[in-house]
Each structure stands twice: as C-alpha cells, then as structure tokens.
Design an enzyme around this catalytic site. Structure first.
Site, PDB file in Angstrom:
ATOM      1  N   ASP A 117      46.670  16.125  28.714  1.00 43.76           N
ATOM      2  CA  ASP A 117      46.956  15.681  27.357  1.00 43.76           C
ATOM      3  C   ASP A 117      47.528  16.833  26.534  1.00 43.76           C
ATOM      4  OD1 ASP A 117      46.989  14.310  24.984  1.00 43.76           O
ATOM      5  OD2 ASP A 117      44.898  13.668  25.080  1.00 43.76           O
ATOM      6  N   ASP A 118      48.779  16.714  26.133  1.00 49.01           N
ATOM      7  CA  ASP A 118      49.417  17.728  25.287  1.00 49.01           C
ATOM      8  C   ASP A 118      49.622  19.064  26.001  1.00 49.01           C
ATOM      9  OD1 ASP A 118      49.175  15.757  23.383  1.00 49.01           O
ATOM     10  OD2 ASP A 118      48.146  16.982  21.890  1.00 49.01           O
ATOM     11  N   CYS A 123      50.574  10.522  22.447  1.00 50.20           N
ATOM     12  CA  CYS A 123      49.658  10.038  23.487  1.00 50.20           C
ATOM     13  C   CYS A 123      49.716   8.556  23.825  1.00 50.20           C
ATOM     14  CB  CYS A 123      48.212  10.342  23.064  1.00 50.20           C
ATOM     15  SG  CYS A 123      47.919  12.008  22.469  1.00 50.20           S
ATOM     16  N   HIS A 155      42.459   5.119  25.076  1.00 52.23           N
ATOM     17  CA  HIS A 155      43.528   5.079  24.074  1.00 52.23           C
ATOM     18  C   HIS A 155      44.482   3.890  24.214  1.00 52.23           C
ATOM     19  CE1 HIS A 155      45.853   8.030  21.220  1.00 52.23           C
ATOM     20  NE2 HIS A 155      45.030   7.220  20.577  1.00 52.23           N
ATOM     21  N   HIS A 209      44.213  18.877  24.892  1.00 54.61           N
ATOM     22  CA  HIS A 209      44.369  18.352  23.530  1.00 54.61           C
ATOM     23  C   HIS A 209      43.263  18.966  22.664  1.00 54.61           C
ATOM     24  CE1 HIS A 209      44.204  15.370  20.267  1.00 54.61           C
ATOM     25  NE2 HIS A 209      45.280  14.775  20.730  1.00 54.61           N
ATOM     26  N   ASP A 224      50.919  13.870  29.287  1.00 51.82           N
ATOM     27  CA  ASP A 224      51.304  12.628  28.594  1.00 51.82           C
ATOM     28  C   ASP A 224      52.409  12.822  27.563  1.00 51.82           C
ATOM     29  OD1 ASP A 224      49.754  13.980  26.658  1.00 51.82           O
ATOM     30  OD2 ASP A 224      48.969  12.107  25.836  1.00 51.82           O
ATOM     31  N   ASN A 225      52.628  14.065  27.141  1.00 53.51           N
ATOM     32  CA  ASN A 225      53.731  14.393  26.219  1.00 53.51           C
ATOM     33  C   ASN A 225      53.833  15.906  26.168  1.00 53.51           C
ATOM     34  OD1 ASN A 225      51.304  13.206  24.106  1.00 53.51           O
ATOM     35  ND2 ASN A 225      51.911  15.350  23.863  1.00 53.51           N
TER      36      ASN A 225
HETATM   37 CA    CA Z   1      48.972  13.687  24.201  1.00 50.87          CA
END
Ligand code: CA
Length: 474
Positions: free
Chosen positions: A42-43, A82, A140, A234, A292-293
């Site tokens: 995540d991130d 996300c 999410h 994250h 995810d990004n």
């Molecule tokens: Ca993310």
C-alpha cells in the site's frame, strides 16, 4: 401401512436422485490447477524495491519473486489511490465502469457505499471452480454488511474493512467494525477473523504474514487463492525496534520508519516463499507482487525513482508500480517484460489458466499475459490504456508506442514519450497530432462505457453529512 411404505420408497428414490443431481452440479476440483497468491502493498513507491534499483532498503525476498519469474518495468494500476485501484484489480475491469472511482467514506450502515454487487470479484469465480479463497489485510471494497469479504467470494478473512489501520495492537481500542463512525476511527478497530472481532498481539504486518503462512499450510492439498493486502507502508508510519534497528544508517526519521515497514513486508514475503518451497507448492503457484498506487513521497517518505508525481497523480509516479510475477511451471526465471501491462490483467491471466473455470460474469478489460511472456503472442497486450479522475477532470491514455496523453482539468493536453522521457518533461503533442486525435477518439469511446462515481468519497464528507441530514428531515 402399504401406502406409506410406497411413499417412503418414492421419497428415497427422489432423495437419491437429488443427491445425484447435486453431486453432478458440484464443480470437480482440478488438482492440477495453480494456486494463486496476490501480495499487494500500500503506497509503496516504484523505486522502493531492489528489483527497481532501491539501494537503502534491501528487499531480498520481494526480489526473489522477480528473479524466479518476470519483472514488469511498465506496469500500471488503474487508479492512483487505494480503493479504486483495488476495485480494478479484484474485478479485472476499469472501476469507472461501475462507479468505484473514489476512496469511500467509512459508513458501515450505508448500503450505497461499496463495490457494486453486479460486479464479480476474482475469488467468487475461483470459489465456484473449487478453490478455497482467503483475503488477509486491508479490504477497502465496501464496509456495509453486503459488501464484506465473506459475501464476495472469500471463504476466510483476517484483517480490517477500511482504508488503513494502526500497526500496534494496543491501539485497537474500538470494539468492532460497526462501532467506528468514520475512516479515522476505523484505523483503531479490532481486527476481524472471518466475521468476529479478535484480540491480536503482534505488529500488524507480522500478524498478516503469520496468517498467510498458516493459510498455505492448511490448504496445501487443494487449489487456493490468497489475496494478501498488507496496509504497509501506508501511514501512519509505525514500526517495531526489530525492523527499525536494521536502518540506523538512514538519517531521515520518516524514511527510516518507512524502510522498516517495507522490510517487515519483505520478511513476510520470505516466510511465504519458504513455506511454498517446503510444501512442494512453489512450482505451480502464481505469486504476484505489486503496490496499489505510487508512493506519496512527502507523506510516507517513499521514493518513486525517476518518475514524476506520486500517489493521487496521473503522472507516472502515481500509477506505475513495482510489479513482478513468479510461476516456475510456466514462466522462465529472470524474465524482463517492457510492454505496458495493468493490474486488470491479473484477473484475466488467472481466469485463462485455470482448467474448468466458469466464464467471468462481465467482460474483462485485462488480458491473459502468459502468451506474451512465453513468446507465443507478439506485440503489446494493450493498444491503449485509460485513466480518469472524475472529480478533477483529469485523464491519461497510454498508447502501445509509449506515447502518453495527459489531460489536466479537461483542457490542458500534454503528450509525453515515455520511452525517451520517463520523467514526463517534454510536451511532444505538436509533433504527433494524428496519434493524439486517435487517442482522443479512443478515450471518448472508452468513457462512453463508464459511469460517474456511485457514492460520495472521503473528499465529499461534508456534502455527505448534509445530504444525510436532509434525508432524515424529509
Ligand atoms: Ca494505497
């Protein structure tokens, strides 16, 4: 007495027929089908894995996936934050097609905020084909009861339902997922095992890795699908001394903690790969690793390497992610792949390589990558890839040639040549008018099959509260 005996016989025959019918309708598990593990971080920034050149945070285990299989240098997610990105990944379809294009508000009792029930998630399709399925970590994809993992094709769940979480168990002070009133509170809920809040004692990343290893152990005799969505790295930036001690040489405190969080994930990946090896499952298990990004560099001290922009942006730093797949039985070790691919391809690739699988419910936007990786198909998997940020009126289109159109606020049109200008500095629009026109046509065609966001997002919380008040008053 005679009559009732006859009735009994008729009933028994009917019953045995119904059993027979049921038996025929049950999907026969094909034991030769591959296991599938998606490891989603995540991130995490594009530049924050060894296989993309990271030097201050060793990721030897994540790098093992790359060495055992294929590294994608031009791999994208379908959104730069996300929730929409995850919605694209898990359905294999652009999330704009079903309105999941904002980070949702955390509202457990609002049945409108979640991933449309008309959409099919990959675990649902696999479950129908005899797979056991589990999601671990961050969900999410909808908090209302009807959107929870156990309603979307997962046999098991361990994790939390919102967009993030605190990392130390002593901070999980909210009794369960329904007592949190907003996103911020959801970060402090107790973790859920299946449908029940549980007491946890480990650092969250270690807990997720532990659960993943246990799941593999429990399912080693049948095909399984594991969606392991770490919330690391994250925010909030939180790490234990065990991992922090590895990075005393990093002076910046934020980067040090970030590095420790990535290192914890890497340890987990190592445990999972070791478990597969020890269980004899490694050869026929597809292990997919991605973020995810892009990294929000100023927030969590991540590093997107040479890419411009970061999380939330349609510049490469927002949407291009570290991405690697291993599947020793089908993909040669040490493969590098340079054509553009997207997280939407995961669904299509898995679906195409499971024997006896049902047809996906909806038309997929991704493609099976395997023929491209083993050379039976030439060229690019995607002539065009598309992105839309509905609220900002931003768009991006990437053509197979490596030219990328970026439209900001609906008016400012730029064209970059990613092959020679990865940092997206030089606007070459005037030199490529014809292709640009074609990209515009294709973008409009694509957008004609999308819908606006289906619910208010985190950025519209005030509007949402106003609307709820009005609803109550009427
Ligand atoms: Ca993310």
């Amino acid at each position: 007495m005679k009559i009732s005996f006859k009735i009994l016989i008729v009933l028994l025959v009917a019953l045995s027929m119904s059993f027979k019918y049921k038996r025929q309708s049950v999907v026969i598990i094909n034991k030769a089908n591959p296991n599938v593990i998606i490891i989603l971080t995540d991130d995490q920034g594009y530049g924050d894995v060894g296989f993309n050149g990271c030097t201050d945070i060793p990721t030897p285990n994540i790098d093992r996936i790359a060495k055992n299989g294929v590294v994608f240098r031009n791999a994208y997610v379908s959104y730069s934050v996300c929730a929409p990105s995850r919605a694209g990944l898990i359905t294999g379809r652009y999330q704009d097609r079903f309105g999941y294009s904002r980070n949702p508000l955390y509202r457990p009792f609002d049945p409108e905020i979640g991933l449309s029930l008309n959409e099919q998630m990959l675990p649902d399709l696999l479950q129908q084909s005899g797979y056991n399925t589990m999601a671990i970590g961050k969900w999410h994809l909808g908090v209302h009861e009807q959107f929870r993992p156990w309603k979307r094709g997962f046999n098991e769940f361990f994790g939390f339902l919102g967009g993030g979480h605190r990392y130390f168990p002593e901070e999980y002070i909210i009794a369960n997922q329904d007592s949190a009133k907003n996103e911020e509170q959801s970060y402090r809920t107790k973790l859920i095992r299946n449908q029940t809040a549980v007491e946890e004692s480990e650092y969250i990343t270690d807990a997720f890795s532990r659960e993943a290893v246990s799941y593999i152990e429990r399912n080693k005799d049948q095909p399984f699908f594991l969606y392991l969505a770490y919330n690391a790295p994250h925010g909030p930036l939180q790490a234990t001394p065990k991992y922090l001690e590895r990075f005393t040489q990093i002076k910046d405190a934020k980067r040090r903690t970030y590095a420790a969080m990535v290192s914890a994930v890497d340890d987990g990946v190592g445990l999972i790969l070791d478990k597969l090896q020890q269980s004899g499952l490694a050869e026929n298990t597809i292990v997919i690793f991605l973020s995810d990004n892009g990294g929000p560099e100023n927030v969590n001290a991540s590093d997107n390497g040479p890419l411009r922009g970061g999380k939330g942006s349609l510049f490469e730093g927002g949407i291009r992610v570290p991405f690697a797949i291993q599947w020793p039985q089908q993909i040669k070790a040490n493969t590098e792949y340079d054509q553009s691919i997207i997280s939407l391809d995961i669904f299509a690739t898995v679906a195409a390589n499971v024997q006896g699988i049902a047809k996906p419910k909806n038309a997929l936007d991704g493609v099976d990558l395997l023929p491209f990786l083993n050379g039976t198909k030439k060229g690019s998997p995607h002539e065009f890839l598309f992105w839309r940020q509905f609220d900002q009126k931003n768009y991006a289109v990437i053509h197979q040639s490596g030219l990328k159109e970026l439209i900001l606020k609906d008016t400012n049109i730029n064209l970059y040549n990613l092959k020679t200008d990865i940092g997206e500095v030089v606007n070459v629009a005037e030199k490529n008018i014809q292709l640009l026109q074609r990209m515009e046509q294709e973008r409009k065609k694509w957008e004609a099959n999308t819908i606006p966001p289906a619910f208010y997002g985190l950025n519209q919380e005030e509007d949402y509260i106003k609307e709820q008040k009005l609803k109550k008053e009427n």
